[in-house]
Design a protein around this motif. Structure first.
Motif, PDB file in Angstrom:
ATOM      1  N   ALA A  83       7.488 -10.327 -37.021  1.00 11.54           N
ATOM      2  CA  ALA A  83       8.717  -9.539 -37.177  1.00 11.54           C
ATOM      3  C   ALA A  83       8.515  -8.448 -38.215  1.00 11.54           C
ATOM      4  N   HIS A  84       7.881  -8.790 -39.318  1.00 11.96           N
ATOM      5  CA  HIS A  84       7.609  -7.803 -40.367  1.00 11.96           C
ATOM      6  C   HIS A  84       6.669  -6.714 -39.847  1.00 11.96           C
ATOM      7  N   ALA A  85       5.578  -7.105 -39.198  1.00 13.31           N
ATOM      8  CA  ALA A  85       4.594  -6.131 -38.705  1.00 13.31           C
ATOM      9  C   ALA A  85       5.199  -5.187 -37.667  1.00 13.31           C
ATOM     10  N   LEU A  86       6.044  -5.719 -36.790  1.00 14.07           N
ATOM     11  CA  LEU A  86       6.599  -4.912 -35.696  1.00 14.07           C
ATOM     12  C   LEU A  86       7.972  -4.331 -36.001  1.00 14.07           C
ATOM     13  N   GLY A  87       8.523  -4.651 -37.167  1.00 16.77           N
ATOM     14  CA  GLY A  87       9.847  -4.143 -37.522  1.00 16.77           C
ATOM     15  C   GLY A  87      10.941  -4.692 -36.628  1.00 16.77           C
ATOM     16  N   LEU A  88      10.875  -5.992 -36.346  1.00 19.01           N
ATOM     17  CA  LEU A  88      11.834  -6.642 -35.457  1.00 19.01           C
ATOM     18  C   LEU A  88      12.792  -7.528 -36.232  1.00 19.01           C
ATOM     19  N   GLN A  89      14.000  -7.685 -35.685  1.00 16.77           N
ATOM     20  CA  GLN A  89      14.959  -8.622 -36.248  1.00 16.77           C
ATOM     21  C   GLN A  89      15.752  -9.265 -35.116  1.00 16.77           C
ATOM     22  N   ALA A  90      16.217 -10.483 -35.347  1.00 18.22           N
ATOM     23  CA  ALA A  90      16.979 -11.218 -34.342  1.00 18.22           C
ATOM     24  C   ALA A  90      18.162 -10.389 -33.855  1.00 18.22           C
ATOM     25  N   GLY A  91      18.363 -10.411 -32.556  1.00 21.83           N
ATOM     26  CA  GLY A  91      19.459  -9.670 -31.938  1.00 21.83           C
ATOM     27  C   GLY A  91      19.070  -8.281 -31.457  1.00 21.83           C
ATOM     28  N   GLN A  92      17.963  -7.778 -31.942  1.00 14.86           N
ATOM     29  CA  GLN A  92      17.501  -6.448 -31.552  1.00 14.86           C
ATOM     30  C   GLN A  92      17.060  -6.468 -30.094  1.00 14.86           C
ATOM     31  N   ARG A  93      17.306  -5.374 -29.391  1.00 18.05           N
ATOM     32  CA  ARG A  93      16.880  -5.231 -27.995  1.00 18.05           C
ATOM     33  C   ARG A  93      15.974  -4.025 -27.875  1.00 18.05           C
ATOM     34  N   LEU A  94      14.908  -4.186 -27.096  1.00 19.75           N
ATOM     35  CA  LEU A  94      13.986  -3.095 -26.828  1.00 19.75           C
ATOM     36  C   LEU A  94      13.314  -3.351 -25.501  1.00 19.75           C
ATOM     37  N   THR A  95      12.773  -2.299 -24.915  1.00 20.86           N
ATOM     38  CA  THR A  95      12.066  -2.445 -23.651  1.00 20.86           C
ATOM     39  C   THR A  95      10.619  -2.877 -23.918  1.00 20.86           C
ATOM     40  N   TRP A  96       9.961  -3.352 -22.874  1.00 25.19           N
ATOM     41  CA  TRP A  96       8.555  -3.725 -23.004  1.00 25.19           C
ATOM     42  C   TRP A  96       7.725  -2.491 -23.371  1.00 25.19           C
ATOM     43  N   ALA A  97       8.079  -1.320 -22.870  1.00 24.30           N
ATOM     44  CA  ALA A  97       7.369  -0.087 -23.252  1.00 24.30           C
ATOM     45  C   ALA A  97       7.524   0.166 -24.749  1.00 24.30           C
ATOM     46  N   ASP A  98       8.726  -0.005 -25.276  1.00 26.81           N
ATOM     47  CA  ASP A  98       8.954   0.167 -26.716  1.00 26.81           C
ATOM     48  C   ASP A  98       8.159  -0.860 -27.517  1.00 26.81           C
ATOM     49  N   ALA A  99       8.125  -2.089 -27.014  1.00 26.98           N
ATOM     50  CA  ALA A  99       7.375  -3.152 -27.699  1.00 26.98           C
ATOM     51  C   ALA A  99       5.892  -2.805 -27.756  1.00 26.98           C
ATOM     52  N   GLN A 100       5.343  -2.351 -26.645  1.00 24.10           N
ATOM     53  CA  GLN A 100       3.924  -1.977 -26.618  1.00 24.10           C
ATOM     54  C   GLN A 100       3.641  -0.815 -27.564  1.00 24.10           C
ATOM     55  N   SER A 101       4.560   0.113 -27.648  1.00 24.09           N
ATOM     56  CA  SER A 101       4.406   1.236 -28.571  1.00 24.09           C
ATOM     57  C   SER A 101       4.382   0.746 -30.015  1.00 24.09           C
ATOM     58  N   ARG A 102       5.266  -0.192 -30.333  1.00 22.46           N
ATOM     59  CA  ARG A 102       5.280  -0.754 -31.691  1.00 22.46           C
ATOM     60  C   ARG A 102       3.975  -1.494 -31.987  1.00 22.46           C
ATOM     61  N   ILE A 103       3.498  -2.249 -31.007  1.00 19.63           N
ATOM     62  CA  ILE A 103       2.242  -2.968 -31.194  1.00 19.63           C
ATOM     63  C   ILE A 103       1.116  -1.963 -31.432  1.00 19.63           C
ATOM     64  N   ARG A 104       1.055  -0.937 -30.601  1.00 13.06           N
ATOM     65  CA  ARG A 104       0.006   0.085 -30.727  1.00 13.06           C
ATOM     66  C   ARG A 104       0.068   0.764 -32.101  1.00 13.06           C
ATOM     67  N   THR A 105       1.257   1.038 -32.591  1.00  9.52           N
ATOM     68  CA  THR A 105       1.442   1.741 -33.861  1.00  9.52           C
ATOM     69  C   THR A 105       1.191   0.857 -35.077  1.00  9.52           C
TER      70      THR A 105
END
Length: 137
Positions: A83-105
């Motif tokens: 969650a810290h690495a990807l900037g995620l928090q419970a309740g947040q919604r994102l697409t798989w494309a957005d998730a992959q972008s966060r992982i890549r970044t």
């Protein structure tokens, strides 16, 4: 509208690296179906909701206990780091494309040894290979 797939924070990397292995037959079948959806023609648009408890992937897991896990402390540590690495928090919604972008970044190749410390699947190198491939694409 299709309801979002629910993911614990560490499952973003698990979904990226999944290669047909799991804790049980029903777990593996469920995970394969979720990952097939993400890798399908409309996969980039799949909506994912972040949760801090058992999620869509955990549903048939033999380690699941209610909305928790027999490995709760270990899983919580994985989730916190992811969650810290990807900037995620419970309740947040994102697409798989957005998730992959966060992982890549935010998750460079070679970083999973620390990020995924304690994960029994780490030694197989599946997630690291998938992470490297994501960075090459």
């Amino acid at each position: 509208m299709t309801p979002p797939v629910q993911f614990r924070p560490h499952h973003f990397l698990c979904a990226l690296g999944f290669q047909g292995k799991g804790y049980s037959g029903s777990f593996t079948q469920n995970m394969a179906a979720i990952v097939a959806q993400l890798r399908g023609p409309d996969g980039d648009g799949v909506l994912i909701e972040v949760t801090g408890q058992a999620d869509s992937i955990c549903a048939p897991c033999p380690h699941r206990r209610g909305m928790s896990c027999v490995k709760a402390a270990q899983i919580a540590a994985l989730d916190d780091r992811h969650a810290h690495a990807l900037g995620l928090q419970a309740g947040q919604r994102l697409t798989w494309a957005d998730a992959q972008s966060r992982i890549r970044t935010h998750v460079p190749p070679g970083s999973l040894r620390d990020l995924c410390a304690g994960c029994q699947w780490l030694e197989f190198g599946l997630c690291e290979a998938a992470l490297s491939a994501l960075h090459r694409d």
